[in-house]
Design an enzyme around this catalytic site. Structure first.
Site, mmCIF file in Angstrom:
data_model
loop_
_atom_site.group_PDB
_atom_site.id
_atom_site.type_symbol
_atom_site.label_atom_id
_atom_site.label_comp_id
_atom_site.label_asym_id
_atom_site.label_seq_id
_atom_site.Cartn_x
_atom_site.Cartn_y
_atom_site.Cartn_z
ATOM 1 N N GLY A 81 0.804 -1.215 0.000
ATOM 2 C CA GLY A 81 0.000 0.000 0.000
ATOM 3 C C GLY A 81 0.838 1.266 0.000
ATOM 4 C CB CYS A 82 4.191 2.059 0.903
ATOM 5 S SG CYS A 82 3.678 1.930 2.623
ATOM 6 C CB ALA A 83 4.046 5.323 -3.692
ATOM 7 C CB SER A 84 8.650 4.429 -1.536
ATOM 8 O OG SER A 84 8.062 4.787 -0.317
#
Length: 136
Positions: free
Chosen positions: A49-52
Protein backbone atom coordinates in the site's frame (compact mmCIF):
# COMPACT_ATOMS: atom_id res chain seq x y z
CA UNK A 1 -0.63 11.87 25.14
CA UNK A 2 2.30 11.02 22.93
CA UNK A 3 5.70 9.91 24.11
CA UNK A 4 8.30 12.51 25.14
CA UNK A 5 10.38 12.06 21.96
CA UNK A 6 7.33 12.73 19.80
CA UNK A 7 6.40 15.74 21.95
CA UNK A 8 9.91 17.13 21.37
CA UNK A 9 9.45 16.80 17.61
CA UNK A 10 5.99 18.41 17.81
CA UNK A 11 7.54 21.30 19.74
CA UNK A 12 10.28 21.70 17.14
CA UNK A 13 7.68 21.70 14.36
CA UNK A 14 5.88 24.63 16.02
CA UNK A 15 8.97 26.77 15.55
CA UNK A 16 9.32 25.95 11.85
CA UNK A 17 7.08 28.20 9.76
CA UNK A 18 8.13 26.94 6.35
CA UNK A 19 7.03 23.50 5.15
CA UNK A 20 10.32 23.09 3.33
CA UNK A 21 12.04 23.25 6.74
CA UNK A 22 9.57 20.76 8.19
CA UNK A 23 10.16 18.35 5.32
CA UNK A 24 13.91 18.74 5.84
CA UNK A 25 13.45 17.92 9.51
CA UNK A 26 11.47 14.77 8.67
CA UNK A 27 14.13 13.74 6.15
CA UNK A 28 16.86 14.36 8.73
CA UNK A 29 15.03 12.12 11.21
CA UNK A 30 15.08 9.36 8.62
CA UNK A 31 18.70 10.00 7.75
CA UNK A 32 19.66 9.63 11.43
CA UNK A 33 17.85 6.29 11.73
CA UNK A 34 19.89 3.10 11.44
CA UNK A 35 19.09 1.24 8.21
CA UNK A 36 17.22 -2.03 8.48
CA UNK A 37 19.45 -5.02 7.93
CA UNK A 38 19.08 -6.46 4.43
CA UNK A 39 18.17 -9.90 5.81
CA UNK A 40 15.08 -8.31 7.45
CA UNK A 41 13.87 -6.84 4.15
CA UNK A 42 11.70 -9.82 3.27
CA UNK A 43 8.11 -10.16 2.05
CA UNK A 44 6.85 -10.70 5.62
CA UNK A 45 8.16 -7.29 6.71
CA UNK A 46 7.21 -5.39 3.56
CA UNK A 47 4.28 -3.01 3.89
CA UNK A 48 1.86 -3.15 1.00
CA UNK A 49 0.00 0.00 0.00
CA UNK A 50 3.04 2.25 -0.07
CA UNK A 51 4.23 3.86 -3.29
CA UNK A 52 7.84 3.33 -2.23
CA UNK A 53 9.47 0.23 -0.77
CA UNK A 54 8.77 0.04 2.99
CA UNK A 55 9.71 -2.59 5.55
CA UNK A 56 8.73 -2.68 9.22
CA UNK A 57 10.28 -5.23 11.55
CA UNK A 58 8.35 -5.49 14.84
CA UNK A 59 9.65 -7.00 18.05
CA UNK A 60 8.63 -7.12 21.70
CA UNK A 61 10.95 -7.13 24.65
CA UNK A 62 9.63 -7.59 28.17
CA UNK A 63 6.11 -6.86 26.91
CA UNK A 64 7.13 -3.61 25.22
CA UNK A 65 6.83 -2.94 21.49
CA UNK A 66 9.72 -1.75 19.34
CA UNK A 67 10.13 -1.72 15.61
CA UNK A 68 12.77 -0.98 13.07
CA UNK A 69 12.01 0.11 9.57
CA UNK A 70 13.40 1.30 6.30
CA UNK A 71 12.39 2.68 2.94
CA UNK A 72 13.98 3.54 -0.36
CA UNK A 73 12.48 7.06 -0.12
CA UNK A 74 14.05 9.59 2.25
CA UNK A 75 10.77 11.27 3.25
CA UNK A 76 9.27 7.86 4.03
CA UNK A 77 12.31 6.94 6.15
CA UNK A 78 11.55 10.12 8.07
CA UNK A 79 7.91 9.12 8.50
CA UNK A 80 9.08 5.76 9.85
CA UNK A 81 11.33 7.60 12.30
CA UNK A 82 8.33 9.70 13.41
CA UNK A 83 6.25 6.56 13.93
CA UNK A 84 9.06 5.06 15.98
CA UNK A 85 8.95 8.06 18.34
CA UNK A 86 5.20 7.63 18.57
CA UNK A 87 5.07 3.87 19.23
CA UNK A 88 8.40 2.45 20.41
CA UNK A 89 8.43 1.68 24.11
CA UNK A 90 4.68 1.15 24.50
CA UNK A 91 2.88 -2.03 25.47
CA UNK A 92 0.71 -3.58 22.76
CA UNK A 93 -2.42 -2.31 24.52
CA UNK A 94 -0.98 1.22 24.64
CA UNK A 95 -0.10 1.04 20.94
CA UNK A 96 -3.75 0.36 20.17
CA UNK A 97 -4.80 3.44 22.16
CA UNK A 98 -2.62 5.84 20.14
CA UNK A 99 -4.60 7.98 17.70
CA UNK A 100 -1.86 8.27 15.10
CA UNK A 101 -3.98 10.40 12.77
CA UNK A 102 -4.56 12.97 15.49
CA UNK A 103 -0.95 12.94 16.70
CA UNK A 104 0.49 13.28 13.21
CA UNK A 105 -2.18 15.88 12.48
CA UNK A 106 -0.63 18.03 15.19
CA UNK A 107 2.42 18.21 12.93
CA UNK A 108 0.27 19.22 9.96
CA UNK A 109 1.23 16.09 8.05
CA UNK A 110 -2.37 15.26 7.16
CA UNK A 111 -2.53 18.43 5.06
CA UNK A 112 0.93 18.39 3.52
CA UNK A 113 1.58 14.84 2.35
CA UNK A 114 0.62 13.68 -1.11
CA UNK A 115 -2.27 11.23 -1.38
CA UNK A 116 0.17 8.39 -2.07
CA UNK A 117 2.32 9.25 0.96
CA UNK A 118 -0.80 9.55 3.14
CA UNK A 119 -1.96 6.12 1.98
CA UNK A 120 1.46 4.68 2.72
CA UNK A 121 1.53 6.27 6.16
CA UNK A 122 -1.92 4.81 6.87
CA UNK A 123 -0.67 1.39 5.74
CA UNK A 124 2.31 1.61 8.11
CA UNK A 125 0.07 2.58 11.04
CA UNK A 126 -2.32 -0.27 10.23
CA UNK A 127 0.58 -2.74 10.15
CA UNK A 128 1.78 -1.51 13.55
CA UNK A 129 -1.73 -1.75 14.97
CA UNK A 130 -2.40 -5.21 13.54
CA UNK A 131 0.82 -6.79 14.83
CA UNK A 132 0.11 -5.36 18.27
CA UNK A 133 -3.54 -6.42 18.24
CA UNK A 134 -2.28 -9.98 17.86
CA UNK A 135 -0.20 -9.51 21.04
CA UNK A 136 -3.03 -8.20 23.26
Amino acid sequence: MAQAAFEDIAGDFEFLDDWEDRYRMVIDLGRDMEPLADELKVPATKVEGCASQVWLYPRWQDGVFHFEGDSDAMIVRGLIALLRTLYNGLTPAEVLQVDARAELGRLGLNDHLSAQRSNGLRAMVERIRSVNAAEV
